[in-house]
Design a protein around this motif. Sequence first.
Motif, short mmCIF file in Angstrom:
data_model
loop_
_atom_site.label_atom_id
_atom_site.label_comp_id
_atom_site.label_asym_id
_atom_site.label_seq_id
_atom_site.Cartn_x
_atom_site.Cartn_y
_atom_site.Cartn_z
N MET A 46 0.81 -1.04 -0.01
CA MET A 46 -0.10 -0.05 0.03
C MET A 46 0.91 1.14 -0.01
O MET A 46 1.80 1.50 0.69
CB MET A 46 -0.81 -0.12 1.28
CG MET A 46 -1.69 1.20 1.36
SD MET A 46 -2.70 1.06 2.85
CE MET A 46 -4.06 0.12 2.37
N GLU A 86 0.82 7.24 1.06
CA GLU A 86 -0.39 8.13 0.95
C GLU A 86 -1.94 7.75 1.16
O GLU A 86 -2.80 8.15 1.72
CB GLU A 86 -0.44 9.06 0.03
CG GLU A 86 0.07 8.79 -1.27
CD GLU A 86 1.24 8.30 -1.87
OE1 GLU A 86 1.36 7.93 -3.11
OE2 GLU A 86 2.21 8.06 -0.88
N THR A 87 -2.15 6.32 0.85
CA THR A 87 -3.05 5.58 0.72
C THR A 87 -3.39 5.34 2.45
O THR A 87 -4.69 5.55 2.88
CB THR A 87 -3.34 4.25 0.02
OG1 THR A 87 -2.97 4.81 -1.41
CG2 THR A 87 -4.46 3.68 -0.02
N LYS A 105 -4.43 8.32 4.11
CA LYS A 105 -5.89 8.78 3.71
C LYS A 105 -6.71 8.08 4.49
O LYS A 105 -8.08 8.51 4.99
CB LYS A 105 -5.98 8.43 2.14
CG LYS A 105 -7.20 9.15 1.58
CD LYS A 105 -7.14 10.83 1.57
CE LYS A 105 -8.41 11.34 1.38
NZ LYS A 105 -8.51 12.75 1.74
N ASP A 122 -4.72 -1.13 -2.98
CA ASP A 122 -4.90 0.04 -3.91
C ASP A 122 -5.72 0.95 -3.43
O ASP A 122 -6.31 1.89 -4.38
CB ASP A 122 -5.49 -0.83 -5.32
CG ASP A 122 -6.81 -1.63 -5.01
OD1 ASP A 122 -7.14 -1.70 -3.75
OD2 ASP A 122 -7.46 -1.93 -5.94
N GLY A 123 -6.14 1.16 -2.39
CA GLY A 123 -7.40 1.98 -1.79
C GLY A 123 -8.82 1.89 -1.89
O GLY A 123 -9.51 2.41 -1.36
N ASN A 155 -13.48 3.73 -2.99
CA ASN A 155 -12.30 3.78 -2.67
C ASN A 155 -11.90 4.95 -1.77
O ASN A 155 -12.56 5.74 -1.63
CB ASN A 155 -11.16 3.76 -4.08
CG ASN A 155 -11.28 5.19 -4.59
OD1 ASN A 155 -10.96 5.95 -4.18
ND2 ASN A 155 -12.37 5.25 -5.61
N ARG A 167 -9.65 7.41 -1.46
CA ARG A 167 -9.26 8.63 -1.96
C ARG A 167 -10.55 9.39 -2.16
O ARG A 167 -10.38 10.67 -1.97
CB ARG A 167 -8.56 8.37 -3.21
CG ARG A 167 -7.07 7.97 -3.17
CD ARG A 167 -6.39 7.79 -4.53
NE ARG A 167 -7.14 6.73 -5.30
CZ ARG A 167 -6.91 5.50 -5.29
NH1 ARG A 167 -6.13 4.77 -4.08
NH2 ARG A 167 -7.74 4.55 -6.06
#
Length: 362
Positions: A37, A40-41, A44, A264-265, A286, A288
Amino acid sequence: MIASVILKLTETCNLDCTYCYMFNSEDKTYTRVPKFMPLETGLKALDRIADYLGEHPERRIRLVLHGGEPSLWPEASMTPFLAAAGALRRETKRLGIGLQTNLYDYDAALLKRIAAAGGSIGVSLDGPAAYNDRRRVTKGGGGSYARVAENLKRLESDGLLPFFGGVLSVADPDIPPADYLAWIKTLPKKRVSVLWPIHYNYDAPPNRDYGAWYAELFRLWAEADDPSIDIRIFRDAIKRMLGSSHHGDGVGGERLNSVIVNSDGQYERHDYLRYFADGAVRTDFNVREHGLETAAQDPVIRRCADLRETLPPECVACGHYEVCGGGFVANRLGGEGVDFSRKSVMCGDHQRFFDTVRSYLG
Ligand code: SF4
């Protein structure tokens, strides 16, 4: 309501356990998402948790660092992530943090950082060496037990035992229950969760007598009368039979309030669906773009929030309904589509176990 957020920090592992739902089940998501991962994911996801706790000041979240093997997440990501998670925990006082590891590799610095963030360390291990090593194997097919057992001892010598949350095991009827109980007594902390197997469902019914195994283990445990031995499913079943609304994944069966964030978020449904079908865990949301409240609107995650809504009449009329509630979620699946409206395919096993627990409570 969401009670736990499970982060797939890695989609890779240093072991190759035969029953692994991440890499050896129907679900092949791991072939389509990053191995690690991005930091930043992960950050978040922490923002999303902070938002959720801010919107719901009465709620708590358990953040589980998971994989694959989460300790393989690069240190350059893990260190700042744990600093941020620890800060959020201190600020909100409503965030629990747990690392679920196979402890095959021992990274003292990482484990100390988990402790410093206020987290706990759970270790997966499946009973005595000879049995564990049939299932929890290395990539080369060798056993993993000896190395993990050594590393458990290091937790003690490194002063990390207070942060050790216990062992997570999957039930194995091949292990004589007396041997399993004797093995628990050898652990540095005698606290074990023994999970119903997740690989059985209506497409793949069980071919072993799990009910007899749990029942005999319970009988031996009850008669040993040793309060230092904590077997979670037994504690949960007794509490429930005494009228508590306490809920565990193997007992109660009324809800499953978890959301997964994959590497992958993407938000995913519970890991318990991975044996059912490839991609059955994936949602359209997701981390993001969407908050946890939006993820909770996924139709399957929403149904998991009230699993009793669609149970068959035989469960509603069953004497074990309040304790069992239709049985372990993974064992209710099968056929077309994600459908929790059948009783567990392991109903007979659940009944045998709960009958035994009740017989001791009088
Ligand atoms: S024991 Fe069987 S019938 Fe009773 S609630 Fe559980 S799954 Fe349903």
